[in-house]
Design a protein around this motif. Structure first.
Motif, short mmCIF file in Angstrom:
data_model
loop_
_atom_site.label_atom_id
_atom_site.label_comp_id
_atom_site.label_asym_id
_atom_site.label_seq_id
_atom_site.Cartn_x
_atom_site.Cartn_y
_atom_site.Cartn_z
N SER A 219 0.83 -1.20 0.00
CA SER A 219 0.00 0.00 0.00
C SER A 219 0.87 1.25 0.00
CB SER A 219 -0.93 0.00 1.22
OG SER A 219 -1.93 0.98 1.08
N TYR A 220 0.20 2.38 -0.04
CA TYR A 220 0.84 3.68 -0.09
C TYR A 220 0.50 4.44 1.19
CZ TYR A 220 0.97 2.30 -4.95
OH TYR A 220 1.18 1.59 -6.10
N GLU B 2 5.68 -2.47 1.33
CA GLU B 2 5.29 -3.87 1.44
C GLU B 2 6.18 -4.56 2.46
OE1 GLU B 2 7.71 -5.80 -2.28
OE2 GLU B 2 5.84 -4.76 -2.73
N ARG C 76 5.44 2.83 -2.76
CA ARG C 76 4.64 1.70 -2.29
C ARG C 76 5.42 0.98 -1.20
NH1 ARG C 76 5.05 -1.84 -6.34
NH2 ARG C 76 6.29 -3.25 -5.12
#
Length: 128
Positions: free
Chosen positions: A35-36, A76, A74
């Motif tokens: 996600s961001y 992760e 991003r």
């Protein structure tokens, strides 16, 4: 090969990462999918600055990595093995009610079974 010192360091970093409720919420979100920061902030009801600070801590702990994508970044989980380990850790739940049963009828964990202990007063592990 990991030494005792490096194993202790890894456990301390993991503990630091999970010790804060906000970092734990971010980790749970990242276990679902990368996600961001802006998306995490919106979904978790946090400020972008707060999320960015926690992501920086998680990066420093070696738990997450940042992948630049144009003007965005991003985030992760750093390694698929870590994802599997964190997921397994989250899936293990302790029951304090002796009437609870293990959700896995084929569980082979010593001391755990498909049936709840009868009036033993002991907790039983729940595996999802």
């Amino acid at each position: 090969m990991l030494t005792i010192a490096s194993r202790v360091d890894a456990m301390n970093r993991l503990g630091r990462a999970m010790a804060d409720p906000t970092r734990s919420r971010i980790l749970l979100a990242l276990l679902e999918a990368p996600s961001y920061p802006a998306v995490l902030a919106r979904e978790l009801g946090l400020s972008r600055t707060n999320v960015s600070n926690h992501l920086s801590c998680l990066r420093g702990c070696g738990i997450v990595v940042a992948e630049p994508e144009g003007r965005r970044t991003r985030y992760e989980i750093a390694d698929p093995h870590l994802t599997a380990a964190l997921t397994a850790l989250v899936d293990v739940t302790l029951a304090v009610d002796e009437n609870e049963v293990c959700l896995d009828p084929e569980c082979t964990t010593p001391g755990c079974g498909a049936k709840a202990p009868q009036d033993s007063g002991e907790a039983v592990a729940i595996h999802e």
